[in-house]
Design a protein around this motif. Structure first.
Motif, PDB file in Angstrom:
ATOM      1  N   VAL A 409       0.858  -1.195   0.000  1.00 57.60           N
ATOM      2  CA  VAL A 409       0.000   0.000   0.000  1.00 57.60           C
ATOM      3  C   VAL A 409       0.888   1.237   0.000  1.00 57.60           C
ATOM      4  N   VAL A 410       0.648   2.133  -0.932  1.00 60.16           N
ATOM      5  CA  VAL A 410       1.437   3.366  -1.016  1.00 60.16           C
ATOM      6  C   VAL A 410       0.496   4.563  -1.134  1.00 60.16           C
ATOM      7  N   HIS A 411       1.059   5.738  -0.907  1.00 59.06           N
ATOM      8  CA  HIS A 411       0.297   6.972  -1.126  1.00 59.06           C
ATOM      9  C   HIS A 411       0.392   7.343  -2.614  1.00 59.06           C
ATOM     10  N   THR A 412      -0.684   7.891  -3.146  1.00 57.08           N
ATOM     11  CA  THR A 412      -0.712   8.279  -4.561  1.00 57.08           C
ATOM     12  C   THR A 412       0.483   9.174  -4.916  1.00 57.08           C
ATOM     13  N   VAL A 413       0.820  10.087  -4.005  1.00 55.31           N
ATOM     14  CA  VAL A 413       1.902  11.028  -4.336  1.00 55.31           C
ATOM     15  C   VAL A 413       3.257  10.323  -4.422  1.00 55.31           C
ATOM     16  N   GLU A 414       3.394   9.192  -3.744  1.00 54.19           N
ATOM     17  CA  GLU A 414       4.652   8.444  -3.874  1.00 54.19           C
ATOM     18  C   GLU A 414       4.799   7.915  -5.309  1.00 54.19           C
ATOM     19  N   LEU A 415       3.677   7.514  -5.893  1.00 52.28           N
ATOM     20  CA  LEU A 415       3.724   7.020  -7.283  1.00 52.28           C
ATOM     21  C   LEU A 415       3.964   8.185  -8.252  1.00 52.28           C
ATOM     22  N   LEU A 416       3.346   9.334  -7.964  1.00 50.93           N
ATOM     23  CA  LEU A 416       3.557  10.496  -8.848  1.00 50.93           C
ATOM     24  C   LEU A 416       5.004  10.971  -8.739  1.00 50.93           C
ATOM     25  N   ASP A 417       5.543  10.942  -7.523  1.00 49.30           N
ATOM     26  CA  ASP A 417       6.943  11.342  -7.329  1.00 49.30           C
ATOM     27  C   ASP A 417       7.876  10.386  -8.087  1.00 49.30           C
ATOM     28  N   TRP A 418       7.624   9.095  -7.956  1.00 51.79           N
ATOM     29  CA  TRP A 418       8.465   8.073  -8.617  1.00 51.79           C
ATOM     30  C   TRP A 418       8.409   8.247 -10.138  1.00 51.79           C
ATOM     31  N   SER A 419       7.221   8.464 -10.648  1.00 46.75           N
ATOM     32  CA  SER A 419       7.067   8.512 -12.111  1.00 46.75           C
ATOM     33  C   SER A 419       7.579   9.823 -12.709  1.00 46.75           C
ATOM     34  N   THR A 420       7.948  10.777 -11.847  1.00 46.74           N
ATOM     35  CA  THR A 420       8.502  12.037 -12.365  1.00 46.74           C
ATOM     36  C   THR A 420       9.953  12.226 -11.924  1.00 46.74           C
ATOM     37  N   GLY A 421      10.598  11.129 -11.519  1.00 47.41           N
ATOM     38  CA  GLY A 421      12.040  11.221 -11.250  1.00 47.41           C
ATOM     39  C   GLY A 421      12.448  10.945  -9.819  1.00 47.41           C
ATOM     40  N   GLY A 422      11.502  10.683  -8.927  1.00 46.17           N
ATOM     41  CA  GLY A 422      11.839  10.380  -7.535  1.00 46.17           C
ATOM     42  C   GLY A 422      12.169   8.905  -7.351  1.00 46.17           C
ATOM     43  N   PRO A 423      12.525   8.526  -6.115  1.00 46.34           N
ATOM     44  CA  PRO A 423      12.853   7.112  -5.850  1.00 46.34           C
ATOM     45  C   PRO A 423      11.591   6.250  -5.812  1.00 46.34           C
ATOM     46  N   PRO A 424      11.717   4.931  -6.041  1.00 47.78           N
ATOM     47  CA  PRO A 424      10.541   4.074  -5.894  1.00 47.78           C
ATOM     48  C   PRO A 424      10.060   4.083  -4.444  1.00 47.78           C
ATOM     49  N   PRO A 425       8.768   3.999  -4.213  1.00 53.37           N
ATOM     50  CA  PRO A 425       8.271   3.904  -2.826  1.00 53.37           C
ATOM     51  C   PRO A 425       8.870   2.683  -2.145  1.00 53.37           C
ATOM     52  N   PRO A 426       9.340   2.806  -0.894  1.00 54.86           N
ATOM     53  CA  PRO A 426       9.978   1.669  -0.205  1.00 54.86           C
ATOM     54  C   PRO A 426       9.106   0.419  -0.201  1.00 54.86           C
ATOM     55  N   ALA A 427       7.785   0.571  -0.066  1.00 58.19           N
ATOM     56  CA  ALA A 427       6.916  -0.622  -0.008  1.00 58.19           C
ATOM     57  C   ALA A 427       6.972  -1.381  -1.331  1.00 58.19           C
ATOM     58  N   ILE A 428       7.127  -0.669  -2.437  1.00 59.55           N
ATOM     59  CA  ILE A 428       7.215  -1.331  -3.753  1.00 59.55           C
ATOM     60  C   ILE A 428       8.599  -1.939  -3.933  1.00 59.55           C
ATOM     61  N   GLU A 429       9.601  -1.216  -3.487  1.00 57.54           N
ATOM     62  CA  GLU A 429      10.968  -1.748  -3.586  1.00 57.54           C
ATOM     63  C   GLU A 429      11.061  -3.088  -2.883  1.00 57.54           C
ATOM     64  N   ARG A 430      10.514  -3.123  -1.651  1.00 59.22           N
ATOM     65  CA  ARG A 430      10.606  -4.338  -0.839  1.00 59.22           C
ATOM     66  C   ARG A 430       9.827  -5.487  -1.485  1.00 59.22           C
ATOM     67  N   ALA A 431       8.613  -5.202  -1.908  1.00 59.88           N
ATOM     68  CA  ALA A 431       7.715  -6.288  -2.330  1.00 59.88           C
ATOM     69  C   ALA A 431       7.866  -6.681  -3.782  1.00 59.88           C
ATOM     70  N   LEU A 432       8.181  -5.724  -4.656  1.00 66.84           N
ATOM     71  CA  LEU A 432       8.102  -6.023  -6.080  1.00 66.84           C
ATOM     72  C   LEU A 432       9.411  -5.885  -6.840  1.00 66.84           C
ATOM     73  N   LEU A 433      10.308  -5.032  -6.333  1.00 64.63           N
ATOM     74  CA  LEU A 433      11.528  -4.781  -7.098  1.00 64.63           C
ATOM     75  C   LEU A 433      12.726  -5.539  -6.531  1.00 64.63           C
ATOM     76  N   GLY A 434      12.467  -6.349  -5.501  1.00 66.70           N
ATOM     77  CA  GLY A 434      13.521  -7.210  -4.961  1.00 66.70           C
ATOM     78  C   GLY A 434      14.631  -6.466  -4.264  1.00 66.70           C
ATOM     79  N   ALA A 435      14.365  -5.275  -3.734  1.00 59.93           N
ATOM     80  CA  ALA A 435      15.423  -4.521  -3.044  1.00 59.93           C
ATOM     81  C   ALA A 435      15.517  -4.936  -1.583  1.00 59.93           C
TER      82      ALA A 435
END
Ligand code: SF4
Ligand code: SF4
Length: 435
Positions: A409-435
């Protein structure tokens, strides 16, 4: 609906407003179809119409609240789904706010209830105290299973590890990157700064990257909604006045194009400041100005020239629209449109109009109903087959995360930040990107 208020009662502006609201209800019962508590209990008194009858009886006779009225008003989530459904435009929100304050003033709750409500009102709006309380709850965690119902819900809601405060939540100004296109104040808030400080960090990165100078104004804090929904007018009013005064100073000093909020529960409250203080000569004008400047972060984003990188994976995102977003602020399609433009596949969620059971402090005060709504929401989110859940309200995030089987679960702004040059949301990194 016919009313019979004594003229001396109608001299009070709030009672006069409630009487007008009551008269606008034609008792058609359409609202019951979308009321989450009626859906669960099937009791007419847990429907908007049933509650309206109870509130009418209490306010019209100006009698102290009784246990039956309190039970059914306490079960109301203030999700405002009934206001979206009502064909007569009944302002249930202002009516239930009035009833809650009346209950607080006239009803002697059992001691355990009073203590719990006192603790919630004292701790949650104050990040320093809340952080200390979470530390204590972590120590008491092994005892959770021995605790009685509501205390157990309170203890088990504490994160298992300490979360460091973020530097961005101190009063300061973050300059725009590149040419400045706007100047905004960010409501840093209270609970969110303690539980999910990354949301404000993502918001500031996102806004400044798009040319918005962003300030966290000295003197701002809780919006007042937490205590307001507990019927505690004094603390809610003090929090609102502090924010209005702080942003009025900012407007005088550097000008503000908008006040950005990234928790929709707070946004609903801020947009109501103008109404809250309309009868107070010293505050009416500044409160109205502040309310007129308030934008959910997705509304602010819609007014910016966004530069998406196109370099993110096309994740399937189930967007959970918080009640305060869709019913309170009537922001419905905008977040989904932004997520789609950002490159995500936005999925529609069945029963999207039904509350997840968070509703401010509701999940701590009414855990039995709240957990049923949470599990129902998680099942609906899972049915979409999503990779990730996005929402714009900290309460919903924590509520959905607390259940079993939800996607990250992430905040919408975390996805907007990521898609415009910010870091991936930590929850996505952990669960989906194998970080
Ligand atoms: S839908 Fe509106 S008018 Fe009809 S009973 Fe509910 S609140 Fe009253
Ligand atoms: S605010 Fe929500 S829970 Fe309360 S009466 Fe309306 S629909 Fe039902």
């Amino acid at each position: 609906m016919q009313t019979n208020f004594a003229p001396e009662l109608l001299a009070d502006p709030e009672t006069a407003r409630s009487e007008k609201i009551l008269r606008s209800c034609v008792h058609c019962g359409f609202c019951a179809a979308t009321c989450p508590t009626y859906l669960l209990t099937g009791d007419e008194l847990d429907s908007p119409r049933g509650r309206i009858y109870l509130m009418k009886d209490m306010l019209e006779k100006n009698r102290p609240a009784d246990a039956r009225t309190v039970r059914h008003i306490d079960r109301c989530l203030s999700c405002l789904a009934c206001m979206t459904t009502c064909p007569s435009g009944v302002n249930y929100k202002h009516l239930v706010d009035h009833a809650r304050a009346h209950i607080e003033e006239t009803y002697a709750r059992p001691a355990s209830d009073r203590i719990l409500r006192f603790l919630l009102a004292a701790l949650l709006p104050n990040p320093r105290l809340f952080r200390l309380a979470l530390g204590a709850a972590r120590v008491a965690r092994p005892l959770t299973r021995f605790a009685p119902g509501r205390l157990r819900a309170l203890l088990s809601s504490a994160p298992s590890r300490p979360i460091d405060p973020s530097d961005v939540d101190r009063p300061q100004t973050f300059p725009a990157i590149g040419p400045r296109v706007a100047r905004a104040a960010l409501l840093s808030g209270c609970v969110q700064t303690v539980l999910e400080p990354r949301i404000n960090e993502a918001t500031i990165r996102f806004l400044t990257r798009h040319g918005v100078e962003t300030t966290v104004a000295k003197g701002t804090g809780c919006c007042g909604a937490l205590t307001h929904h507990l019927g505690k007018r004094g603390p809610a009013r003090r929090a609102a006045v502090a924010n209005i005064e702080a942003w009025t100073r900012e407007i005088a000093a550097g000008g503000l194009d908008f006040v950005v909020v990234n928790a929709s529960g707070c946004g609903t409250m801020l947009k109501d400041y103008g109404d809250m203080f309309a009868a107070e000569p010293n505050l009416a004008a500044p409160a109205a100005v502040v309310s007129s400047l308030v934008r959910d972060v997705t509304e602010a984003a819609a007014n910016l020239k966004l530069s998406f990188t196109g370099a993110i994976p096309k994740l399937r995102v189930a967007y959970h629209s918080a009640c305060s977003m869709q019913h309170g602020q009537k922001i419905t399609n905008l977040p989904v449109e932004l997520l789609t433009r950002a490159g995500f596949e936005a999925l529609s969620v069945p029963e999207g109009h039904i509350c997840c059971g968070s509703a401010g402090t509701y999940n701590l005060l009414q855990p039995h109903l709240a957990m049923q709504l949470r599990d129902r929401k998680i099942a609906a989110l899972r049915a979409t087959g999503c990779d990730v859940v996005a929402t714009g309200n900290i309460g919903c995030m924590r509520q959905i995360m607390s259940g079993a089987g939800a996607a990250p679960v992430v905040h919408t702004v975390e996805l907007l930040d990521w898609s415009t040059g910010g870091p991936p949301p930590p929850a996505i990194e952990r669960a989906l990107l194998g970080a």
